[in-house]
Design an enzyme around this catalytic site. Structure first.
Site, short mmCIF file in Angstrom:
data_model
loop_
_atom_site.label_atom_id
_atom_site.label_comp_id
_atom_site.label_asym_id
_atom_site.label_seq_id
_atom_site.Cartn_x
_atom_site.Cartn_y
_atom_site.Cartn_z
NE ARG A 148 2.21 5.63 -3.78
CZ ARG A 148 3.22 5.93 -2.94
NH1 ARG A 148 4.47 5.79 -3.32
NH2 ARG A 148 2.96 6.35 -1.73
CB VAL A 149 6.30 -0.48 -3.48
CG1 VAL A 149 5.75 -1.77 -4.06
CG2 VAL A 149 7.53 -0.04 -4.28
CB SER A 154 5.10 4.80 7.87
OG SER A 154 4.36 5.91 7.39
CG ASP A 155 2.68 8.19 9.85
OD1 ASP A 155 3.24 7.76 8.81
OD2 ASP A 155 1.90 9.15 9.84
N1 HPA Z 1 0.56 12.02 4.73
C1 HPA Z 1 0.84 11.82 3.45
N2 HPA Z 1 1.61 10.84 3.02
C2 HPA Z 1 2.11 9.99 3.93
C3 HPA Z 1 1.86 10.14 5.29
C4 HPA Z 1 1.03 11.21 5.71
O1 HPA Z 1 0.77 11.40 6.90
N3 HPA Z 1 2.52 9.16 5.96
C5 HPA Z 1 3.15 8.42 5.01
N4 HPA Z 1 2.91 8.91 3.78
#
Ligand code: HPA
Length: 234
Positions: free
Chosen positions: A87-88, A203-204
């Site tokens: 998985r990527v 990503s965050d």
């Molecule tokens: N929650 C679930 N999956 C995700 C999130 C998140 O905040 N950010 C990137 N994938």
């Protein structure tokens, strides 16, 4: 043909990359693979086979969440004899010391999904884990490229929006990041004795609120794909 994949026998390679987003599957095939053939467009969940450094490799979108990835992983394994499933994807940071653009390898995947608990009729809390050989190959490749590689536990959450779940507590217990698929993939790989790995870019960040620009996300995503492809070749 399987229920959700229209590939003919032999059209899917033994090793497959699994992004959640089917357009990412298209991007990976077009950017990193040669001699590409599209084998699936059922539900627009695109799948492709091509070559990377001369080796056959496939890439298949999985959709979001355990229920969706478990459909594709099950059919790839049981109908198309896929052996290595990588998985990527992206994940949200949970532990404070996880930074955006880090590359997280899910050594294990904690989950609140009933899909894993139900597999064992609730008798035990099964610990879904990555294949060690794939993990080591991916880790070594990332370190060689000078990336911030992190290895450990992730949360495969059932719900993207879930205020009720105590993510702070999970972070205190060392859970690094949240995504939505790894635990399902690892459980099926265990069931069918296949190799699986989830490589994730952050990503965050759920706690610090840190975010990346679209450009930075793309660069880190590309780095992760190369790591995954290198691991696939080993
Ligand atoms: N929650 C679930 N999956 C995700 C999130 C998140 O905040 N950010 C990137 N994938």
């Amino acid at each position: 043909m399987s229920v959700h994949i229209e590939a003919k026998e032999g059209q899917i390679a033994e090793t497959i990359l699994l992004p959640g987003d089917p357009l990412r599957a298209k991007y990976i095939a077009e950017t990193f693979l040669e001699d590409v053939e599209q084998y699936n467009s059922v539900r627009n969940m695109f799948g492709y086979t091509g070559t990377y450094k001369g080796e056959r490799i496939s890439v298949q979108g999985t959709g979001m969440g355990l229920p969706s990835i478990m459909i594709y992983a099950e059919e790839l394994i049981t109908q198309y004899n896929v052996q290595n499933l990588i998985r990527v994807g992206t994940a949200g940071g949970m532990k404070e010391d996880i930074k955006v653009r880090d590359v997280v390898i899910a050594q294990a995947a904690t989950t609140d999904s009933s899909a894993v608990a139900n597999t064992f009729n609730g008798q035990v809390h099964f610990a879904p884990i990555a294949d060690f050989d794939l993990l080591k190959a991916a880790y070594d490749s990332g370190i060689e490229k000078g990336l911030n590689m992190r290895v450990g536990n992730v949360l495969s959450a059932d719900r993207f929006y879930n205020e009720e779940l105590d993510k702070k507590k999970l972070a205190d217990y060392g859970v690094m990041a949240v995504e939505m698929e790894a635990a399902g993939l690892y459980t099926l790989a265990a069931k069918y004795n296949r190799k699986a790995l989830a490589i994730l870019t952050i990503s965050d960040h759920l706690i610090t609120g840190e975010e990346t620009s679209a450009q930075e996300r793309q660069t880190t995503f590309n780095d992760m794909i190369v790591i995954a492809l290198d691991a696939a070749l080993k």
